[in-house]
Enzyme design. Structure first.
Site, PDB file in Angstrom:
ATOM      1  N   PRO A  53       0.668  -0.868   0.139  1.00  0.00           N
ATOM      2  CA  PRO A  53      -0.036  -0.125  -0.001  1.00  0.00           C
ATOM      3  C   PRO A  53       0.695   1.086   0.077  1.00  0.00           C
ATOM      4  CG  PRO A  53      -0.508  -0.975   2.331  1.00  0.00           C
ATOM      5  CD  PRO A  53       0.652  -1.577   1.231  1.00  0.00           C
TER       6      PRO A  53
ATOM      7  N   ILE B  28       4.783   1.930   7.566  1.00  0.00           N
ATOM      8  CA  ILE B  28       5.746   3.792   8.240  1.00  0.00           C
ATOM      9  C   ILE B  28       4.113   4.424   7.958  1.00  0.00           C
ATOM     10  CG2 ILE B  28       6.928   5.573   6.901  1.00  0.00           C
ATOM     11  CD1 ILE B  28       8.885   3.219   5.833  1.00  0.00           C
TER      12      ILE B  28
ATOM     13  N   ASP C 236       5.807   1.887   2.351  1.00  0.00           N
ATOM     14  CA  ASP C 236       5.220   1.268   2.534  1.00  0.00           C
ATOM     15  C   ASP C 236       3.857   1.652   3.497  1.00  0.00           C
ATOM     16  OD1 ASP C 236       3.419  -1.356   3.257  1.00  0.00           O
ATOM     17  OD2 ASP C 236       5.733  -2.476   2.535  1.00  0.00           O
ATOM     18  N   HIS C 237       2.916   1.611   3.714  1.00  0.00           N
ATOM     19  CA  HIS C 237       1.315   2.091   4.399  1.00  0.00           C
ATOM     20  C   HIS C 237       1.682   0.916   5.928  1.00  0.00           C
ATOM     21  CE1 HIS C 237      -0.330   5.381   6.545  1.00  0.00           C
ATOM     22  NE2 HIS C 237      -1.153   5.616   5.823  1.00  0.00           N
ATOM     23  N   ARG C 238       1.613  -0.025   5.594  1.00  0.00           N
ATOM     24  CA  ARG C 238       2.036  -1.056   7.143  1.00  0.00           C
ATOM     25  C   ARG C 238       2.968  -0.881   7.941  1.00  0.00           C
ATOM     26  NH1 ARG C 238       2.377  -6.302   2.697  1.00  0.00           N
ATOM     27  NH2 ARG C 238       4.450  -5.067   2.451  1.00  0.00           N
TER      28      ARG C 238
END
Ligand code: CAO
Length: 446
Positions: free
Chosen positions: A242, A422, A418-420
């Site tokens: 993501p 950060i 990577d929003h998972r």
């Protein structure tokens, strides 16, 4: 009467001193002629060596890591029964169902020695035309995945698309255990592991084919080898990660003055000091300050693997496509050393002389388009890394300082992450810190 026979590596074409990467049988195993015994891997191909006879394995003569050539003894085979042939005729049996199609080189015209082994002598893994059971398997990516024929067979039996499996073997090769772990994660979590792609056909409507020739003249240009390899990687990252992109800009007015002041010294050393060397050095400082950026998600998706080394990949544009050589241990290197490494690696990339080691071990990637132009872009994270820094062209901007506009050289930064792993606040802190270091390089000493 039992007859012990040495089973040797057959003709493997131009290859010699090839690594044994898998031993597929053990002493005491009962095997049939054509059963695979070992897997070999050269720079160019992976191949299985089948047995010429049936019998019981008496003693192995090779182990993983050994190097073998044509004629090396693989094992001693006990062939039972009267009149067991001393030297059987070359295998004439039709290839088994798994047999891949001969490579173009193997189909060389009569009289010309094929550049790759005869398909009946060894089985080459680079071409894998056996049916892949589930219709949704991404065939190209599966075919290009780095795995031995035995592991491919195992994956096919389980209906696993290898393009989704992260390899833990040497050079990222997918091992049997990686396939098992993948299946386990899917069964337990109901989803593929963090590093795995969304399965093909997961609700993604295919783009319908269009007959372009109906509308005008066209030309079909095959993709380069690099494009064929990097395409599935980019697709996998795009579907799995993501992405969010954080934009920022750094005031590099002083950095550029400093860089220009070093020009003569650089020339003496035979090194061209471009802004990229500074960006690499400053990124290492930012990775140290924010270690989450120097991490990868564990394959199970339940932990972060924090790296204590600082290797930075640099996207290099070549006529064949995009490649990402890695500058190693940048935290320990001077700006000139980094610039020299960059020069060597980008030249090697353009001359197609990069070794796998030159492209491995990256923690964080920089894609610099500043030499070309543009104001911002959204780079794709080079998974399993968790962030990538895009750099666009610097330009003079009026900046409001102490009650007046002053001309400052501003460098646009685009950090995709990577929003998972950060969150937005951390990303903003990272680019703020990076930009502060680039604006005042003395911070590198802190
Ligand atoms: N702003 C303004 N000028 C810049 C700049 C920036 N951000 N970055 C570099 N420049 C300047 C350099 O100073 C140099 O100028 P001079 O020749 O006047 O000294 C010029 O642009 C060319 O630099 P370069 O490209 O030779 O060197 P580099 O160190 O900046 O980059 C490399 C090296 C290998 C990364 C680069 O050549 C390259 O391939 N870039 C393309 C990367 C790419 O395609 N990424 C993929 C994007 S995602 O698909």
């Amino acid at each position: 009467m039992a007859n012990v026979k040495e089973i040797k590596v057959p003709d493997i074409g131009d290859f010699s001193d090839v690594d044994v990467i898998e031993v597929l049988v053990s002493p005491g195993d009962k095997i049939q002629a054509e059963d695979s015994l070992i897997t070999l891997e050269s720079d160019k191909a992976t191949m299985e060596v089948p047995s010429s006879d049936s019998g019981v394995v008496k003693e192995l003569k090779v182990k993983v890591g050994d190097k073998v050539s044509e004629g090396s003894v693989v094992l001693l085979l006990e062939i039972s029964g009267e009149g067991a042939p001393e030297a059987p005729p070359p295998a004439e049996a039709p290839p088994p169902a798994e047999e891949p199609a001969p490579t173009p080189a193997a189909q060389a015209p009569a009289g010309e020695a094929p550049a790759v082994p005869h398909p009946q002598s060894v089985r080459n893994m680079e071409v894998d035309t056996a049916p892949v059971t589930p219709a949704q398997i991404d065939r190209d990516a599966h075919r290009l995945a780095h795995a031995s024929p035995a592991v491919r067979h195992f994956a096919r039996e389980l209906g696993v698309d290898l393009s989704g499996v992260t390899g833990s073997g040497p050079k990222g090769r997918i091992l049997r255990d990686d396939v098992t772990a993948y299946v386990k994660a899917v069964m337990e979590g109901g989803t593929a592991p963090a590093g795995a792609p969304a399965p093909g056909g997961a609700g993604i409507p295919p783009i319908p084919p269009v007959d372009f020739a109906k509308f005008g003249e066209i030309e079909r240009k095959p993709l380069t080898r690099i494009q064929k390899l990097s395409g599935p990687n980019l697709h996998r990252s795009w579907l799995n990660v993501p992405h969010v992109t954080q934009f920022d800009q750094a005031d590099i007015t002083e950095m550029e003055d400093f860089r220009k002041s070093l020009k003569a010294e650089g020339e003496k050393r035979g090194v061209k000091l471009t802004p990229l060397a500074f960006l690499i050095k400053a990124s290492a400082a930012a990775l140290k300050q924010y270690p989450t950026f120097n991490a990868s998600l564990a394959p199970e998706g339940d932990a972060l693997i924090l790296k204590k080394y600082y290797n930075i990949g640099v996207a290099v544009d070549t006529p064949e496509g995009l490649v990402v050589p890695v500058v190693k241990d940048v935290d320990k290197k001077s700006l000139f050393e980094i610039a020299a490494d960059l020069q060597i690696l980008s030249q090697k990339a353009r001359d197609k002389k990069m070794s796998p080691a030159d492209m491995q071990g990256s923690c964080f990637t920089i894609s610099s388009l500043g030499g070309i132009g543009g104001t911002a872009f959204t780079p794709i994270v080079n998974a399993p890394e968790v962030a990538i820094l895009g750099v666009s062209r610097s330009s003079m901007q009026p900046v409001w300082q102490d009650g007046q506009f002053v001309p400052r050289l501003m460098l646009p930064l685009s950090l995709s992450y990577d929003h998972r792993v950060i969150d937005g606040a951390l990303a903003a802190r990272f680019t703020t810190y990076l930009s502060a270091v680039l604006s005042d390089l003395r911070r590198l000493l802190l």
